[in-house]
Design an enzyme around this catalytic site. Structure first.
Site, PDB file in Angstrom:
ATOM      1  N   CYS A 111       0.821  -1.218   0.000  1.00 32.24           N
ATOM      2  CA  CYS A 111       0.000   0.000   0.000  1.00 32.24           C
ATOM      3  C   CYS A 111       0.857   1.271   0.000  1.00 32.24           C
ATOM      4  CB  CYS A 111      -0.946  -0.008   1.197  1.00 32.24           C
ATOM      5  SG  CYS A 111      -2.045  -1.435   1.178  1.00 32.24           S
ATOM      6  N   HIS A 247      -2.949   6.951   3.461  1.00 34.38           N
ATOM      7  CA  HIS A 247      -3.460   5.744   2.819  1.00 34.38           C
ATOM      8  C   HIS A 247      -4.791   5.389   3.470  1.00 34.38           C
ATOM      9  CE1 HIS A 247      -4.069   1.754   1.520  1.00 34.38           C
ATOM     10  NE2 HIS A 247      -3.614   1.172   2.615  1.00 34.38           N
ATOM     11  N   ASN A 277     -10.170  -0.077   0.930  1.00 34.60           N
ATOM     12  CA  ASN A 277      -8.717   0.043   0.839  1.00 34.60           C
ATOM     13  C   ASN A 277      -8.285  -0.396  -0.562  1.00 34.60           C
ATOM     14  OD1 ASN A 277      -5.962  -0.360   0.917  1.00 34.60           O
ATOM     15  ND2 ASN A 277      -5.957  -1.410   2.903  1.00 34.60           N
TER      16      ASN A 277
HETATM   17  N1  COA Z   1     -18.274  -9.468   9.700  1.00 33.99           N
HETATM   18  C1  COA Z   1     -18.751  -9.848  10.902  1.00 33.99           C
HETATM   19  N2  COA Z   1     -17.950 -10.346  11.877  1.00 33.99           N
HETATM   20  C2  COA Z   1     -16.619 -10.417  11.597  1.00 33.99           C
HETATM   21  C3  COA Z   1     -16.090 -10.053  10.363  1.00 33.99           C
HETATM   22  C4  COA Z   1     -16.980  -9.557   9.395  1.00 33.99           C
HETATM   23  N3  COA Z   1     -16.560  -9.148   8.162  1.00 33.99           N
HETATM   24  N4  COA Z   1     -14.761 -10.256  10.373  1.00 33.99           N
HETATM   25  C5  COA Z   1     -14.450 -10.756  11.588  1.00 33.99           C
HETATM   26  N5  COA Z   1     -15.583 -10.859  12.337  1.00 33.99           N
HETATM   27  C6  COA Z   1     -15.722 -11.339  13.717  1.00 33.99           C
HETATM   28  C7  COA Z   1     -14.579 -12.232  14.110  1.00 33.99           C
HETATM   29  O1  COA Z   1     -14.832 -13.556  13.732  1.00 33.99           O
HETATM   30  C8  COA Z   1     -14.575 -12.056  15.605  1.00 33.99           C
HETATM   31  O2  COA Z   1     -15.597 -12.850  16.166  1.00 33.99           O
HETATM   32  P1  COA Z   1     -15.363 -13.638  17.549  1.00 33.99           P
HETATM   33  O3  COA Z   1     -15.118 -12.554  18.554  1.00 33.99           O
HETATM   34  O4  COA Z   1     -16.660 -14.347  17.723  1.00 33.99           O
HETATM   35  O5  COA Z   1     -14.190 -14.494  17.320  1.00 33.99           O
HETATM   36  C9  COA Z   1     -14.986 -10.610  15.811  1.00 33.99           C
HETATM   37  O6  COA Z   1     -15.624 -10.215  14.592  1.00 33.99           O
HETATM   38  C10 COA Z   1     -13.825  -9.677  16.091  1.00 33.99           C
HETATM   39  O7  COA Z   1     -12.795  -9.944  15.151  1.00 33.99           O
HETATM   40  P2  COA Z   1     -11.446  -9.180  15.224  1.00 33.99           P
HETATM   41  O8  COA Z   1     -10.546  -9.682  14.134  1.00 33.99           O
HETATM   42  O9  COA Z   1     -10.913  -9.173  16.632  1.00 33.99           O
HETATM   43  O10 COA Z   1     -11.917  -7.709  14.870  1.00 33.99           O
HETATM   44  P3  COA Z   1     -11.153  -6.347  14.984  1.00 33.99           P
HETATM   45  O11 COA Z   1     -11.909  -5.456  15.874  1.00 33.99           O
HETATM   46  O12 COA Z   1      -9.695  -6.507  15.216  1.00 33.99           O
HETATM   47  O13 COA Z   1     -11.320  -5.785  13.499  1.00 33.99           O
HETATM   48  C11 COA Z   1     -10.128  -5.478  11.432  1.00 33.99           C
HETATM   49  C12 COA Z   1     -10.733  -6.474  12.415  1.00 33.99           C
HETATM   50  C13 COA Z   1      -9.517  -6.253  10.288  1.00 33.99           C
HETATM   51  C14 COA Z   1     -11.239  -4.573  10.913  1.00 33.99           C
HETATM   52  C15 COA Z   1      -9.065  -4.620  12.166  1.00 33.99           C
HETATM   53  O14 COA Z   1      -8.163  -5.449  12.846  1.00 33.99           O
HETATM   54  C16 COA Z   1      -8.307  -3.740  11.211  1.00 33.99           C
HETATM   55  O15 COA Z   1      -8.870  -2.860  10.608  1.00 33.99           O
HETATM   56  N6  COA Z   1      -6.969  -3.933  11.084  1.00 33.99           N
HETATM   57  C17 COA Z   1      -6.165  -3.170  10.143  1.00 33.99           C
HETATM   58  C18 COA Z   1      -6.228  -3.811   8.793  1.00 33.99           C
HETATM   59  C19 COA Z   1      -5.696  -2.945   7.698  1.00 33.99           C
HETATM   60  O16 COA Z   1      -5.948  -1.774   7.678  1.00 33.99           O
HETATM   61  N7  COA Z   1      -4.967  -3.556   6.774  1.00 33.99           N
HETATM   62  C20 COA Z   1      -4.435  -2.948   5.613  1.00 33.99           C
HETATM   63  C21 COA Z   1      -3.228  -2.170   5.927  1.00 33.99           C
HETATM   64  S1  COA Z   1      -2.479  -1.592   4.473  1.00 33.99           S
END
Ligand code: COA
Length: 320
Positions: A111, A247, A277
């Site tokens: 990215c 970004h 993204n």
């Molecule tokens: N819809 C519904 N539920 C979802 C889901 C979706 N699309 N994706 C995951 N879940 C669930 C998970 O299974 C988990 O359930 P559980 O608690 O029963 O196990 C719960 O939601 C929480 O998941 P978690 O991964 O802990 O969520 P989070 O709050 O960390 O959010 C992201 C996940 C990916 C949104 C977050 O970590 C993030 O934005 N990270 C940065 C990623 C990024 O920007 N990457 C690119 C960089 S260039």
């Protein structure tokens, strides 16, 4: 002598996919996605390609800059999702737009791809080697997602953005770039099997895998740091900056950076809500939207910051 952005362009696939559309094919909801990321929809390619969108964005940037294809000395495309392993996307774009005098190649920096491409063009221009460059960020990450992994696939979209840059007295004032290969396993796409008849391999095609929380922690720690670094390098203070173009990975990351820098969120324009993204394309798409709305005044100070796979991150400070 420095490097000035004199024109921008962007290209978005036709097919809009909302969070509600995704909820029809996987266990997710608009509420979950929007509250955690700020994304309502993204555009995904059907007939469009990385090269096609990159070329379209390039044409628009050339028109916006009033530059002919023959004037371009250098084409750099930041991408990790080219249509071919080779030739490079940049060479394919060169052929499509008729930039017969340019040298063309890609940069793979996740990215951060557009930003690193821009900084590379700047280094050439500052040293006097080239005078006019076309810098592009273009991605079709939809083809590299695991659509069974709802925590990752909902975040990304496809698109392309481009800028024409030229030698000028005003423009880029400072850059900073970083990599941490040792930390790169939190965001990977191996996606390459072996066809070597002398090697027994059970490697299968694989798709994007991300440890979301680790990537989140990396971004909220490193982005404010490198933004502060580039501002210091330019001999300015945070208050001197008119716009921060980050970004577009996650609205919560942008909010956290604004808080850590103690700068109003109003100075952080976003479009993640509509596009998700788009990896290397996100900064130039945002830049183009703002440019076409005449948001920037001559002399405005803009900081752009990219971060992503590698790990890679960096920032560029420029005077508009
Ligand atoms: N819809 C519904 N539920 C979802 C889901 C979706 N699309 N994706 C995951 N879940 C669930 C998970 O299974 C988990 O359930 P559980 O608690 O029963 O196990 C719960 O939601 C929480 O998941 P978690 O991964 O802990 O969520 P989070 O709050 O960390 O959010 C992201 C996940 C990916 C949104 C977050 O970590 C993030 O934005 N990270 C940065 C990623 C990024 O920007 N990457 C690119 C960089 S260039």
């Amino acid at each position: 002598m420095t490097t000035r952005i004199i024109g921008t362009g962007s290209s978005i696939p036709n097919r809009k996919v909302t969070n509600d559309d995704l909820a029809k094919i996987m266990d997710t909801s608009d509420e979950w996605i929007y509250s955690r990321t700020g994304i309502h929809s993204r555009h995904l390619v059907e007939q469009e390609t990385t090269t096609g969108m990159a070329s379209d964005a390039a044409q628009k940037a050339m028109e916006n800059a009033g530059v002919s294809p023959e004037e371009i000395d250098l084409i750099i495309v930041g991408t990790v999702s080219g249509d071919m392993c080779y030739p490079s996307t940049a060479c394919l774009v060169q052929a499509k737009i008729g930039a017969v005098n340019a040298v063309a190649y890609d940069i793979s920096a996740g990215c951060s791809g557009f930003l690193f491409a821009l900084n590379t063009a700047h280094a050439y221009i500052q040293s006097g080697i080239y005078q006019c460059a076309l810098v592009i960020g273009a991605e079709t990450l939809s083809k590299m997602m695991d659509w069974n992994d709802r925590s990752t696939c909902v975040l990304f979209g496809d698109g392309a953005g481009a800028a024409i840059v030229k030698a000028n007295n005003a423009g880029i004032r400072a850059i900073t770039q970083h990599s941490d290969g040792a930390g790169g396993d939190v965001l990977v796409c191996s996606n390459r099997g072996s066809n070597n008849p002398f090697v027994t391999s059970d490697t299968k095609l694989d798709y994007t895998k991300m440890e979301g929380q680790e990537v989140f922690k990396f971004a909220v720690k490193m982005v404010p740091k490198c933004v502060q670094e580039v501002i210091e390098k330019a001999g300015l203070s945070v208050d001197d900056v008119d716009y921060f173009l980050l970004h577009q990975a996650n609205k919560r990351i942008i909010e956290s950076v604004s808080k850590r820098l103690k700068v109003s969120l109003d100075k952080f324009p976003t479009n993640i809500e509509h596009y998700g993204n788009t990896s290397a394309a996100s900064i130039p798409i945002l830049l183009d939207e703002l440019n076409r709305k005449n948001t920037f005044q001559k002399g405005d100070i803009i900081v752009m910051s990219g971060f992503g796979a590698g790990l890679t991150w960096g920032a560029t400070l420029l005077e508009w």
